[in-house]
Design a protein around this motif. Structure first.
Motif, PDB file in Angstrom:
ATOM      1  N   PHE A 176      32.899  49.508  39.236  1.00 39.12           N
ATOM      2  CA  PHE A 176      33.127  49.005  37.985  1.00 39.12           C
ATOM      3  C   PHE A 176      32.318  47.903  37.237  1.00 39.12           C
ATOM      4  O   PHE A 176      31.968  46.923  38.283  1.00 39.12           O
ATOM      5  CB  PHE A 176      34.569  49.035  37.264  1.00 39.12           C
ATOM      6  CG  PHE A 176      35.846  49.533  38.067  1.00 39.12           C
ATOM      7  CD1 PHE A 176      36.889  49.350  38.802  1.00 39.12           C
ATOM      8  CD2 PHE A 176      35.821  51.235  37.207  1.00 39.12           C
ATOM      9  CE1 PHE A 176      37.743  50.439  39.281  1.00 39.12           C
ATOM     10  CE2 PHE A 176      36.235  52.227  37.847  1.00 39.12           C
ATOM     11  CZ  PHE A 176      37.296  52.131  39.047  1.00 39.12           C
ATOM     12  N   PRO A 177      31.933  47.742  36.249  1.00 40.70           N
ATOM     13  CA  PRO A 177      31.403  47.185  35.731  1.00 40.70           C
ATOM     14  C   PRO A 177      31.625  45.468  35.393  1.00 40.70           C
ATOM     15  O   PRO A 177      30.570  44.960  35.733  1.00 40.70           O
ATOM     16  CB  PRO A 177      30.685  47.649  34.168  1.00 40.70           C
ATOM     17  CG  PRO A 177      31.357  48.505  34.332  1.00 40.70           C
ATOM     18  CD  PRO A 177      31.591  48.810  34.912  1.00 40.70           C
ATOM     19  N   ILE A 178      32.542  44.866  35.773  1.00 43.60           N
ATOM     20  CA  ILE A 178      33.508  43.370  35.560  1.00 43.60           C
ATOM     21  C   ILE A 178      34.078  43.355  36.360  1.00 43.60           C
ATOM     22  O   ILE A 178      34.780  44.478  36.734  1.00 43.60           O
ATOM     23  CB  ILE A 178      33.516  43.557  34.294  1.00 43.60           C
ATOM     24  CG1 ILE A 178      34.761  44.690  33.661  1.00 43.60           C
ATOM     25  CG2 ILE A 178      32.348  43.728  33.162  1.00 43.60           C
ATOM     26  CD1 ILE A 178      35.665  43.989  32.050  1.00 43.60           C
ATOM     27  N   LEU A 211      32.591  36.045  30.641  1.00 44.23           N
ATOM     28  CA  LEU A 211      33.034  36.561  29.444  1.00 44.23           C
ATOM     29  C   LEU A 211      34.249  36.425  28.397  1.00 44.23           C
ATOM     30  O   LEU A 211      35.608  36.067  29.371  1.00 44.23           O
ATOM     31  CB  LEU A 211      33.562  38.468  30.238  1.00 44.23           C
ATOM     32  CG  LEU A 211      32.749  39.462  30.673  1.00 44.23           C
ATOM     33  CD1 LEU A 211      32.944  40.640  31.007  1.00 44.23           C
ATOM     34  CD2 LEU A 211      31.748  39.148  29.869  1.00 44.23           C
ATOM     35  N   TRP A 235      36.460  36.593  33.547  1.00 44.25           N
ATOM     36  CA  TRP A 235      36.237  37.767  34.833  1.00 44.25           C
ATOM     37  C   TRP A 235      34.578  37.460  34.020  1.00 44.25           C
ATOM     38  O   TRP A 235      34.363  36.791  33.146  1.00 44.25           O
ATOM     39  CB  TRP A 235      36.683  39.071  32.875  1.00 44.25           C
ATOM     40  CG  TRP A 235      37.907  39.684  32.924  1.00 44.25           C
ATOM     41  CD1 TRP A 235      39.074  39.107  32.645  1.00 44.25           C
ATOM     42  CD2 TRP A 235      38.557  40.872  34.147  1.00 44.25           C
ATOM     43  NE1 TRP A 235      40.111  39.598  32.898  1.00 44.25           N
ATOM     44  CE2 TRP A 235      39.952  40.739  33.765  1.00 44.25           C
ATOM     45  CE3 TRP A 235      37.602  41.295  34.184  1.00 44.25           C
ATOM     46  CZ2 TRP A 235      40.513  42.118  34.414  1.00 44.25           C
ATOM     47  CZ3 TRP A 235      38.041  42.736  34.935  1.00 44.25           C
ATOM     48  CH2 TRP A 235      40.131  42.883  34.748  1.00 44.25           C
ATOM     49  N   LYS A 237      30.802  40.053  34.672  1.00 45.10           N
ATOM     50  CA  LYS A 237      29.785  40.848  34.784  1.00 45.10           C
ATOM     51  C   LYS A 237      30.606  41.152  36.617  1.00 45.10           C
ATOM     52  O   LYS A 237      29.622  40.003  37.254  1.00 45.10           O
ATOM     53  CB  LYS A 237      28.750  40.613  34.783  1.00 45.10           C
ATOM     54  CG  LYS A 237      28.379  41.119  33.455  1.00 45.10           C
ATOM     55  CD  LYS A 237      27.349  41.791  32.737  1.00 45.10           C
ATOM     56  CE  LYS A 237      26.093  40.231  32.358  1.00 45.10           C
ATOM     57  NZ  LYS A 237      25.058  40.193  32.087  1.00 45.10           N
TER      58      LYS A 237
END
Lengths: 297, 274
Positions: A176-178, A211, A235, A237
Motif C-alpha cells: 500500500f502507498p502509505i 502526512l 502516517w 509514504k
C-alpha cells in the motif's frame, strides 16, 4: 558466379550442403547445430523481450523470457540429438521408464513450479516490493519458476522456494502507498499529558514527511510501573518509513529536552522511615516519590 | 500557447518575468516566504533557495544584480546545473502544483439537498525557472513558494492518493481571500442534487487539470470548477467552467498538465469529497 573478393560463395554453399547432408560428420553436425542453436535461442529470447518490454510488467517479462529460452533450448537439443543420429523414438520409449523415477524425484520441484504459478496469478507481491518472510526482510529481485529471490537490506541474496512462500505467512511491506509508524513513548507520572500531546503534535506539524491525513493519534496504552505508556501513531509514504521513524524519535527527544519534560524510566526510590524512639527504622522502596514527610535515602 | 517571452511581458512591475544576468553575475528574489539566489557562471547555473515558515509573508523583492559573494553557501539549499555554455536570459514563471490539493472549509458544513454554493480556494504557486535565449528556453528548476505537507485523500488507507494539504481554507467570499502575487484563486461551484445533505469537511481540487490565468491587477486565477453530486448520491461530476468574472480580463499563462475533455464522473464520492 557470386564472388566476395576472391571467395566464391556458390562453392562455399555447395560445400556446406555436402557437409550437412553427409552422414559421415553427424556428431560434428550435431555439435554445430547445438552451439548455433543456443546462440539463436538467446537471440530469439532477446528479440521477444525487446518487443514486449513496454507492454508487460517486469515480473511477467521475466517469465516470458525464461519460457522462450527454455522452449527454444529444448527444440535445439531435440534437433541436435536427431542430427547426431539418435533415434528419438527410442528416447521417448526410455523416457516412459524414467518418468516414474523422475516423477518421484521432482516432486518438490513440481510443487515449487506450481506454487510459482499460483504466485504469479495471485500476485501478493511483485518484483521491487519489500517483503518479510520468516524474519527475513528484503526486496524482491525476481519471482522465478522454482523460487523467489530477495536482496536483504544488508545486501545478501536469499533464495526462498516458492512452495515455502505459498505455505507460509509473509508480509508485504510496500503493497500500500502509505504506512503507519507507531512510536512507543513513556511519560513520567508527574508530567502533564496534554502538554506532552501538544508538543508531539507540534513536532508532527513541523515535519514534512508526516502526512496530515490520516491524522496522528495519541493513545494511552496503560499505566505502567514507571510512567504512562503512550502510543503515538503517524502516517507517512511507504518509502519514508524508516527515515521518518528515526527522525521522529530524534525530534521528540530534542523537544523533550528543550521543554524539560520527564520521560519515564525504570527507577527505585528508597525511603528510610524512623519510628518515634528513633531506634528502629523501616526501609521500603517505590517508584513514586513520597508526598508526606519521610527522609529519602 | 504563447512563448515564455510573450508571457513574461504580462508581468510588468512584478517579480515574475524575464531577467538578464551577465557571466559571474547573480540575482536575488524574495517571493513571500521564498528566497531565491541565482548565480550565472560560464558553464553553470547555481540556484540557492530557502523557504521560511511565514506563509502569510507578502514581501516581494528583486535585486539584480546581487553581490555573488554574499549568497548563502549551505549545501542543502544549493543546486548546481552544468551546461555547455550559459546564456544571459532567465525567466521566473508561475505554475500550479504538480498534484491535487486538499482543502478544508474554514469550518465543516452541510450542503442541503438540491442546494448549491460557491467556495473560493486560495492555493500557493510554484516558481519555474527557465534559462536560455531561444524561443523555447529550458526549464531547469521548479520550486514551491512554500512547502506544503503531504496528505492522503481517500476512503481508507489502501484506496486513495497522495495530495498536498493546503495551508489556507476555502472561503465563501472573495473579499475575505488574502490576495498575493504568489497565490492562485480557484472558484468552486458545489452542487448537491442528491436527496440527502452533503457534509463537506475536505475537498480535493485536481489542480493538474486546471490552467493558470493572470489578471491585469496581478492576481492569478484558474478556470472555475464545478463539483456536482449526482442524484444517485455516490457519483460526483467534475467539470471545468469559465474563468471567473471576478478576475476581469484574464490572460492564460499555462495550460493544464492533464487536459480534461468535458468532464469526468467519478462513481465514488470519496474521490473528491472527504
Amino acid at each position: 558466379m557470386l564472388k566476395l573478393g576472391t571467395f566464391d560463395l556458390h562453392q562455399l554453399l555447395a560445400t556446406l550442403e555436402i557437409f550437412f547432408l553427409s552422414k559421415k560428420y553427424q556428431l560434428l553436425q550435431a555439435i554445430i547445430f547445438f552451439v548455433v542453436g543456443i546462440l539463436l535461442a538467446k537471440l530469439f529470447t532477446r528479440v521477444v523481450v525487446h518487443l514486449l518490454r513496454l507492454r508487460l510488467k517486469k515480473q511477467l517479462l521475466m517469465v516470458v523470457e525464461k519460457f522462450c529460452y527454455y522452449v527454444s533450448l529444448i527444440i535445439v537439443i531435440i534437433i541436435s540429438l536427431e542430427r547426431a543420429g539418435l533415434d528419438l523414438k527410442v528416447l521417448l520409449g526410455a523416457a516412459g521408464v524414467f518418468t516414474v523415477a523422475i516423477g518421484f524425484a521432482s516432486q518438490t520441484s513440481a510443487s515449487n513450479l506450481i506454487s510459482g504459478l499460483f504466485l504469479f496469478g495471485e500476485r501478493p507481491f511483485v518484483v521491487g516490493d519489500n517483503i518479510e518472510v520468516d524474519g527475513v526482510k528484503g526486496e524482491v529481485l525476481s519471482i522465478d519458476l522454482l523460487s523467489t529471490k530477495l536482496r536483504t537490506f544488508d545486501n545478501l541474496l536469499v533464495r526462498i522456494p516458492n512452495e515455502s512462500l505459498i505455505k507460509s505467512r509473509f508480509i508485504n511491506l510496500t503493497h500500500f502507498p502509505i504506512r503507519r509508524i507507531d512510536l512507543i513513548l513513556s511519560l513520567d507520572y508527574r508530567e502533564n499529558l496534554e502538554r506532552f500531546r501538544q508538543i508531539l503534535l507540534k513536532v508532527v506539524s513541523e515535519t514534512f514527511l508526516c502526512l496530515d491525513e490520516p491524522a496522528p493519534k495519541f493513545v494511552i496504552l496503560g499505566l505502567a510501573e514507571s510512567g504512562v505508556e503512550i502510543r503515538f501513531s503517524i502516517w507517512t509514504k511507504k518509502e519514508n518509513y524508516d527515515l521518518l521513524k528515526s527522525l521522529m524519535y530524534e525530534k521528540i527527544l530534542n523537544m523533550v529536552q528543550q521543554n524539560g519534560l520527564l520521560v519515564a524510566y525504570p527507577h527505585r526510590v528508597f525511603i528510610q522511615r524512623f519510628d518515634d524512639d528513633k531506634k528502629h527504622s523501616t526501609h521500603f522502596s517505590h517508584p513514586i516519590e513520597p508526598q508526606h514527610e519521610e527522609r529519602k535515602v | 500557447m504563447d512563448t515564455l517571452i510573450d508571457i513574461s511581458k504580462l508581468f510588468h512591475n512584478q517579480i515574475w518575468g524575464q531577467y538578464s544576468l551577465n557571466e559571474n553575475e547573480s540575482g536575488h528574489w524574495r517571493i513571500g516566504p521564498l528566497q531565491i539566489w541565482i548565480a550565472r557562471f560560464r558553464s553553470e547555473w547555481r540556484i540557492v533557495t530557502n523557504s521560511s515558515e511565514e506563509h502569510h509573508d507578502t514581501t516581494i523583492q528583486v535585486k539584480v544584480p546581487y553581490e555573488t559573494a554574499t549568497i548563502p553557501k549551505r549545501s542543502e539549499w544549493t543546486r548546481r546545473y552544468c551546461v555547455e555554455r550559459t546564456e544571459d536570459k532567465l525567466y521566473l514563471i508561475p505554475a500550479l502544483a504538480d498534484r491535487s490539493i486538499v482543502v478544508r472549509p474554514e469550518e465543516a458544513f452541510y450542503l442541503p439537498s438540491k442546494e448549491e454554493t460557491v467556495l473560493f480556494i486560495n492555493s500557493v504557486l510554484w516558481c519555474k525557472i527557465f534559462v536560455g535565449n531561444s524561443q523555447y528556453p529550458k526549464l531547469i528548476d521548479t520550486i514551491p513558494i512554500y512547502h506544503l505537507s503531504d496528505t492522503w485523500f481517500g476512503p481508507s488507507s489502501i484506496e486513495g492518493e497522495i495530495c498536498y494539504a493546503a495551508k489556507t481554507g476555502a472561503l465563501q467570499r472573495l473579499d475575505l481571500v488574502r490576495l498575493s502575487p504568489y497565490r492562485v484563486i480557484t472558484k468552486v461551484y458545489l452542487k448537491n442534487l442528491a436527496d440527502n445533505p452533503l457534509l463537506l469537511e475536505r475537498i480535493k481540487l485536481p489542480v493538474t487539470n486546471l490552467s493558470l490565468y493572470h489578471a491585469e491587477n496581478g492576481v492569478f486565477f484558474t478556470e472555475s470548477v464545478v463539483l456536482q453530486r449526482e442524484k444517485m448520491g455516490q457519483q460526483v461530476r467534475f467539470s471545468l467552467g469559465r474563468t471567473p468574472k471576478e478576475g476581469g480580463r484574464l490572460k492564460r499563462i499555462t495550460t493544464a498538465e492533464r487536459a480534461l475533455e468535458g468532464h469526468f464522473v467519478s462513481r465514488a464520492m470519496h474521490t473528491l469529497f472527504g
